[in-house]
Design a protein around this motif. Sequence first.
Motif, short mmCIF file in Angstrom:
data_model
loop_
_atom_site.label_atom_id
_atom_site.label_comp_id
_atom_site.label_asym_id
_atom_site.label_seq_id
_atom_site.Cartn_x
_atom_site.Cartn_y
_atom_site.Cartn_z
N MET A 1 60.16 53.16 52.24
CA MET A 1 61.60 53.13 52.09
C MET A 1 62.13 51.79 52.58
SD MET A 1 63.34 56.80 52.93
CE MET A 1 62.70 57.12 54.54
N THR A 2 63.20 51.34 51.97
CA THR A 2 63.83 50.10 52.40
C THR A 2 64.73 50.38 53.61
OG1 THR A 2 65.71 50.42 50.93
CG2 THR A 2 63.80 49.24 50.03
N ASP A 3 65.17 49.32 54.26
CA ASP A 3 66.00 49.47 55.45
C ASP A 3 67.32 50.20 55.17
OD1 ASP A 3 64.09 48.35 57.03
OD2 ASP A 3 64.99 46.34 57.05
N PRO A 4 68.05 49.88 54.09
CA PRO A 4 69.28 50.63 53.82
C PRO A 4 69.02 52.11 53.55
CG PRO A 4 69.29 48.58 52.58
CD PRO A 4 67.93 48.73 53.16
N GLN A 5 67.91 52.42 52.91
CA GLN A 5 67.60 53.83 52.67
C GLN A 5 67.31 54.56 53.98
OE1 GLN A 5 64.34 53.35 49.96
NE2 GLN A 5 65.63 53.56 48.14
N VAL A 6 66.59 53.89 54.88
CA VAL A 6 66.32 54.49 56.18
C VAL A 6 67.62 54.70 56.96
CG1 VAL A 6 65.18 54.11 58.41
CG2 VAL A 6 63.97 53.60 56.30
#
Length: 183
Positions: A1-6
């Motif tokens: 997962m990318t940082d914004p998704q996390v």
Amino acid sequence: MTDPQVALFMLGIFIFIILLGFPIAFTLMAMGVGFGYFAYFDPNRMWRAYDRAVENGADWWEQTSLWIGGFFNNQIFDLFVNQTFSVMANDVLTAVPLFLFMGYIVERANIVDRLFTTLSIVARRIPGSMAVAALVTCALFATATGIVGAVVTLMGLLAFPAMLKARYDTSFASGIICAGGTL
């Protein structure tokens, strides 16, 4: 997962857990440790001793203890302990219990009630004297406690009924209490 998704996933979990009724402080701490464990997860570092024991043919007890030790060999636990000690070493935070204690003593001694009553009697010739007395009392009590919620609650219990009894408008009286709480 990318940082914004996390980040969005963390926000969703946070809101869900708060709606379940868990306290915010414990929820934030648990989420910080949980997502920090995910962020600093390094299986090569964590289970290096376990892998070595499996290769050398160690018994199941030693393998189990090394696996559990590897599970807790994440850097987040070191960071958690270091941050706890840095917060405990902060000299400024010693003022928090002292402010709470001072507010408790002031409330139990009825100093605020006597101050409000005295100020409203002294200023009774001035238009809006109870509002002025409530604002002055709020300002003095806010400097003594430092807690906005305590000022608004206590003045809401003391000044609001007196202002309504003196036929002040309800919205004006509640506005005075709220304005005094922000002092």
